[in-house]
Design an enzyme around this catalytic site. Structure first.
Site, mmCIF file in Angstrom:
data_model
loop_
_atom_site.group_PDB
_atom_site.id
_atom_site.type_symbol
_atom_site.label_atom_id
_atom_site.label_comp_id
_atom_site.label_asym_id
_atom_site.label_seq_id
_atom_site.Cartn_x
_atom_site.Cartn_y
_atom_site.Cartn_z
ATOM 1 N N ASN A 102 13.055 -40.795 -30.100
ATOM 2 C CA ASN A 102 12.299 -41.145 -28.894
ATOM 3 C C ASN A 102 11.666 -39.919 -28.250
ATOM 4 O O ASN A 102 10.528 -39.980 -27.754
ATOM 5 C CB ASN A 102 13.207 -41.842 -27.881
ATOM 6 N N GLU A 112 11.209 -44.148 -18.582
ATOM 7 C CA GLU A 112 12.570 -43.646 -18.778
ATOM 8 C C GLU A 112 12.573 -42.186 -19.217
ATOM 9 O O GLU A 112 13.560 -41.718 -19.783
ATOM 10 C CB GLU A 112 13.288 -44.499 -19.826
ATOM 11 N N GLY A 115 17.914 -58.175 -17.528
ATOM 12 C CA GLY A 115 16.757 -57.332 -17.780
ATOM 13 C C GLY A 115 15.911 -57.926 -18.886
ATOM 14 O O GLY A 115 15.988 -57.513 -20.046
ATOM 15 N N LYS A 121 18.654 -41.724 -32.264
ATOM 16 C CA LYS A 121 17.557 -42.480 -31.669
ATOM 17 C C LYS A 121 16.933 -41.712 -30.507
ATOM 18 O O LYS A 121 15.710 -41.734 -30.315
ATOM 19 C CB LYS A 121 18.037 -43.852 -31.194
ATOM 20 N N SER A 173 4.803 -46.490 -27.907
ATOM 21 C CA SER A 173 6.155 -46.263 -27.391
ATOM 22 C C SER A 173 6.394 -47.087 -26.133
ATOM 23 O O SER A 173 5.457 -47.507 -25.443
ATOM 24 C CB SER A 173 6.368 -44.774 -27.092
#
Length: 301
Positions: A183, A261, A7, A179, A248
């Site tokens: 986010n 995501e 990835g 985290k 972001s």
């Protein structure tokens, strides 16, 4: 060491580039455009500290390139975890160490179930983006927290020798949730408005929504016996000062009309809240807005 990066987006290219610069044999597994560009010119690594150079590094389009890897940095989007894990499973060496370096809190567990072997969860703190098919820009940080495991200490030392700050912690689950909460506060609103973190926090109403998002996520985490510090909102708000010019990852995805995501960020809080009987209206609204933009982009194709 032979290292594979499964990835090769901004995160994979950044850490793969640093490891290659330190002398390791690194192969990026990514899209054809990246592979072609890397094979032609190498990987351009543009660091916040002023370094800007071409890194000699390998690149390949498929997981068969992982066959010689002693260490695999698994950096795909959360929605692709299981499918990518199944694709690379036949090509992994029996002793290869796999690091799940992704957003979200359950990727290592999901990947381990597919691979039938332990996967080390990793919390990634870095601000990067791709300025071209083989051009990664670094905007800030670059430190990692690895979960405990028989190889974690050795891998952390290897990372440190490549100027990647890395620690091993038994509290990695709490760090992953920290985290996730950060986010959830930033990603969706940065994406919806296509603005930087610094711009976001200049709007009082945005700061109020961020506080609501954090409060809901903290309630869900604590109901699951996850430790969250009382200073989490202060730490969330401090990120904008540390990375004022950062967009972001969700904003970057939507700008490129890629699937985000969001289901593994605010969506995870919404699903967990529903199961626990905890209302999460702020997270649900942000989830809906990002999904609406994704649907709009799909119709425009």
């Amino acid at each position: 060491m032979n290292i594979g990066v499964m990835g090769a987006g901004a995160v994979g290219c950044f850490f793969g580039g640093l490891l290659a610069r330190a002398g390791h044999a690194v192969t990026l597994v990514g899209r054809p455009a990246l592979v072609e560009a890397v094979r032609a010119h190498g990987l351009r690594l543009q660091m916040k500290d002023g370094f800007d150079g071409q890194i000699v590094i390998g690149a390949a389009p498929g997981p068969e390139a992982l066959a010689d890897a002693d260490l695999v940095l698994f950096c795909v989007k959360s929605a692709d975890t299981e499918a990518t894990g199944r694709a690379m499973l036949p090509h992994l060496k029996p002793g290869a160490v796999v690091l799940a370096m992704q957003n979200g809190v359950d990727n290592a567990e999901r990947l381990a179930a597919v691979l039938g072997r332990p996967v080390v969860p990793v919390v990634v703190y870095v601000a990067t983006d791709m300025a071209g098919p083989a051009h990664v820009r670094h905007h800030g940080r670059g430190d990692l927290i690895l979960g405990t495991g028989p190889d974690s200490g050795r891998v952390a030392e290897l990372l440190r020798t490549a100027n990647i700050p890395a620690t091993v912690s038994a509290g990695v689950t709490a760090a992953l949730w920290d985290k996730l909460i950060i986010n959830c506060a930033y990603n969706a609103m940065s994406a919806v408005a296509q603005v930087t973190y610094g711009t976001m926090v200049t709007v009082p109403e945005v700061r109020a929504v961020m506080a609501d998002v954090v409060a809901e996520a903290v309630a869900v985490a604590r109901a699951r016996d996850i430790t969250v510090g009382d200073d989490i909102l202060d730490r969330v708000m401090a990120l904008a000062a540390a990375m004022p010019n950062q967009y972001s990852s969700t904003a970057q995805d939507l700008a490129r009309r890629k699937r985000s995501e969001i289901d593994y960020l605010n969506g995870h809080i919404v699903r967990q809240g529903a199961g626990l009987g905890i209302p999460t209206p702020a997270n649900r609204a942000l989830l809906a807005l990002v999904k609406l933009l994704e649907a709009k982009a799909a119709l425009a194709v």
